[in-house]
Design an enzyme around this catalytic site. Structure first.
Site, short mmCIF file in Angstrom:
data_model
loop_
_atom_site.label_atom_id
_atom_site.label_comp_id
_atom_site.label_asym_id
_atom_site.label_seq_id
_atom_site.Cartn_x
_atom_site.Cartn_y
_atom_site.Cartn_z
N ARG A 51 25.03 9.69 -25.42
CA ARG A 51 25.67 10.92 -25.91
C ARG A 51 25.99 10.88 -27.39
O ARG A 51 25.70 11.81 -28.13
CB ARG A 51 26.98 11.19 -25.16
CG ARG A 51 26.82 12.01 -23.92
CD ARG A 51 27.81 11.54 -22.89
NE ARG A 51 27.49 10.18 -22.54
CZ ARG A 51 26.63 9.83 -21.57
NH1 ARG A 51 26.07 10.75 -20.85
NH2 ARG A 51 26.33 8.56 -21.31
N THR A 52 26.65 9.81 -27.83
CA THR A 52 27.15 9.82 -29.20
C THR A 52 25.98 9.83 -30.18
O THR A 52 25.91 10.67 -31.08
CB THR A 52 28.10 8.63 -29.45
OG1 THR A 52 29.13 8.68 -28.46
CG2 THR A 52 28.73 8.71 -30.82
N LYS A 80 17.95 -11.10 -39.30
CA LYS A 80 17.66 -12.18 -40.25
C LYS A 80 18.94 -12.74 -40.83
O LYS A 80 18.91 -13.61 -41.69
CB LYS A 80 16.80 -11.64 -41.40
CG LYS A 80 15.47 -11.07 -41.00
CD LYS A 80 14.75 -10.61 -42.27
CE LYS A 80 13.54 -9.75 -41.98
NZ LYS A 80 13.05 -9.10 -43.20
N HIS A 129 37.44 5.73 -31.04
CA HIS A 129 36.25 6.58 -30.90
C HIS A 129 36.67 7.99 -31.33
O HIS A 129 36.82 8.89 -30.49
CB HIS A 129 35.78 6.54 -29.44
CG HIS A 129 34.39 7.04 -29.22
ND1 HIS A 129 33.69 7.80 -30.14
CD2 HIS A 129 33.55 6.90 -28.14
CE1 HIS A 129 32.50 8.09 -29.64
NE2 HIS A 129 32.39 7.56 -28.43
C1 NCD Z 1 32.21 6.16 -24.24
C2 NCD Z 1 32.17 5.02 -25.23
O1 NCD Z 1 31.09 4.66 -25.71
O2 NCD Z 1 33.24 4.52 -25.53
N1 NCD Z 1 31.00 6.87 -24.15
C3 NCD Z 1 30.78 7.89 -25.02
O3 NCD Z 1 30.70 7.70 -26.21
N2 NCD Z 1 30.72 9.14 -24.51
C4 NCD Z 1 32.75 5.80 -22.91
C5 NCD Z 1 32.14 4.65 -22.17
O4 NCD Z 1 31.15 4.04 -22.59
O5 NCD Z 1 32.64 4.37 -21.09
#
Ligand code: NCD
Length: 307
Positions: A51-52, A80, A129
């Site tokens: 997703r991200t 490297k 995040h």
């Molecule tokens: C989350 C993350 O990467 O922290 N996923 C995301 O970015 N939507 C949640 C997760 O991985 O559980």
């Protein structure tokens, strides 16, 4: 130079402005399709992401910009022995903005020190995040028409889950009513975040629970999370905890009729697929909204560079 490393880097007004822009983009995408023409996003993912990464990439492409980068650092000079600081110094000479994810806490902050362009943290270990917090606030606002006054349940891995660390600290700033923190003892919300809440927002009620039921009954927003397998030190501990919270249609009968059910995804088995068609389930829409709020964010940071 503005970077987005943690949610505190944006004021409440900026959160609301980004939500407003994202809503406008959602309604009128054609008005934005050349807004980042000639600009390049470096999308540097040292840790897995669906997703991200792809919502950042799609966001830039839908703004008319271009994308370079990787989703597997095995193909880069970090194999490297090149340092992250040097990789970022180089990539910031090629691109106008960087979105990155890294398994180490603090990696994005370090990157921002050597970058000549804005750095956006797409997740640093179990730490923060911030663009997921933006996505989550946009989703809550979209469905509930306000951010304040809600009772919010955060359920699952509150220790290692970076999304809930960013989300609790951000929603606290918008006068929410309460948080129901539901986790196994071993995966509870870190003490320093609870202390921060108590020091800064003593009026917000915090209920620490191991059982989902009271949260399901009371809350307006149910936010499920995955047990973060990759951050456990041993497999046995993970196996013991992996099925701690399983939400299915039967349990969801306890929840309010107008509650919304969110999850940053990926889900493993926390939400049964028999809930996917429940009108309260908004987790797939939430993922889609992540692209629109990232479009708004990219535009804001690029515009600030041009000023
Ligand atoms: C989350 C993350 O990467 O922290 N996923 C995301 O970015 N939507 C949640 C997760 O991985 O559980």
């Amino acid at each position: 130079m503005r970077h987005l490393i943690q949610p505190e880097d944006l004021s409440n007004q900026e959160f609301m402005d980004l939500i407003e822009t994202a809503s406008h983009i959602l309604a009128h995408p054609e008005l934005y399709k050349e807004r980042a023409k000639g600009k390049i996003l470096a999308s540097l993912f040292f840790e897995p992401s669906t997703r991200t990464k792809f919502s950042f990439d799609a966001a830039m492409l839908r703004l008319g910009g271009e994308v370079i980068g990787f989703s597997d650092s095995q193909s880069t000079s970090s194999q490297k022995g090149e340092s992250l600081a040097d990789t970022i110094r180089i990539m910031s000479g090629f691109a106008d903005i960087i979105a990155m994810r890294h398994p180490l806490e603090g990696a994005s902050l370090l990157a921002s020190k050597t970058s000549r362009v804005p750095v956006i943290n797409g997740g640093d270990g179990g730490h923060q995040h911030p663009t997921q917090a933006l996505t989550d606030l946009f989703t809550i606002y979209h469905y509930k028409k306000k951010l304040s006054g809600h009772k919010i349940a955060l359920i699952g891995d509150l220790r290692y889950g970076r999304t809930v660390h960013s989300l609790i600290k951000t929603l606290a700033r918008f006068k929410v009513d309460s948080f129901y923190l539901v986790s196994p003892e071993e995966l509870s919300m870190p003490r320093h975040i609870l202390d921060w809440m108590q020091a800064n927002y003593p009026d917000i009620h915090i209920y620490v629970l191991h059982d989902m039921e009271p949260a399901l009954r009371d809350c307006d927003i149910l936010y499920m999370t995955r047990i973060q397998k990759e951050r456990f030190f041993n497999e046995a501990d993970y196996l013991k905890l992996k099925n701690s919270y399983l939400l299915d249609a039967e349990k969801m009968q306890l929840a309010k009729k107008d509650a919304i059910l969110m999850h940053p995804l990926p889900r493993v088995n926390e939400i049964s697929i028999d809930l996917d068609n429940d009108p309260r389930s908004v987790y797939f829409e939430q993922a889609a909204m992540g692209m629109y709020i990232r479009m708004a964010l990219i535009l804001k940071l690029l515009e600030e560079c041009d000023d």
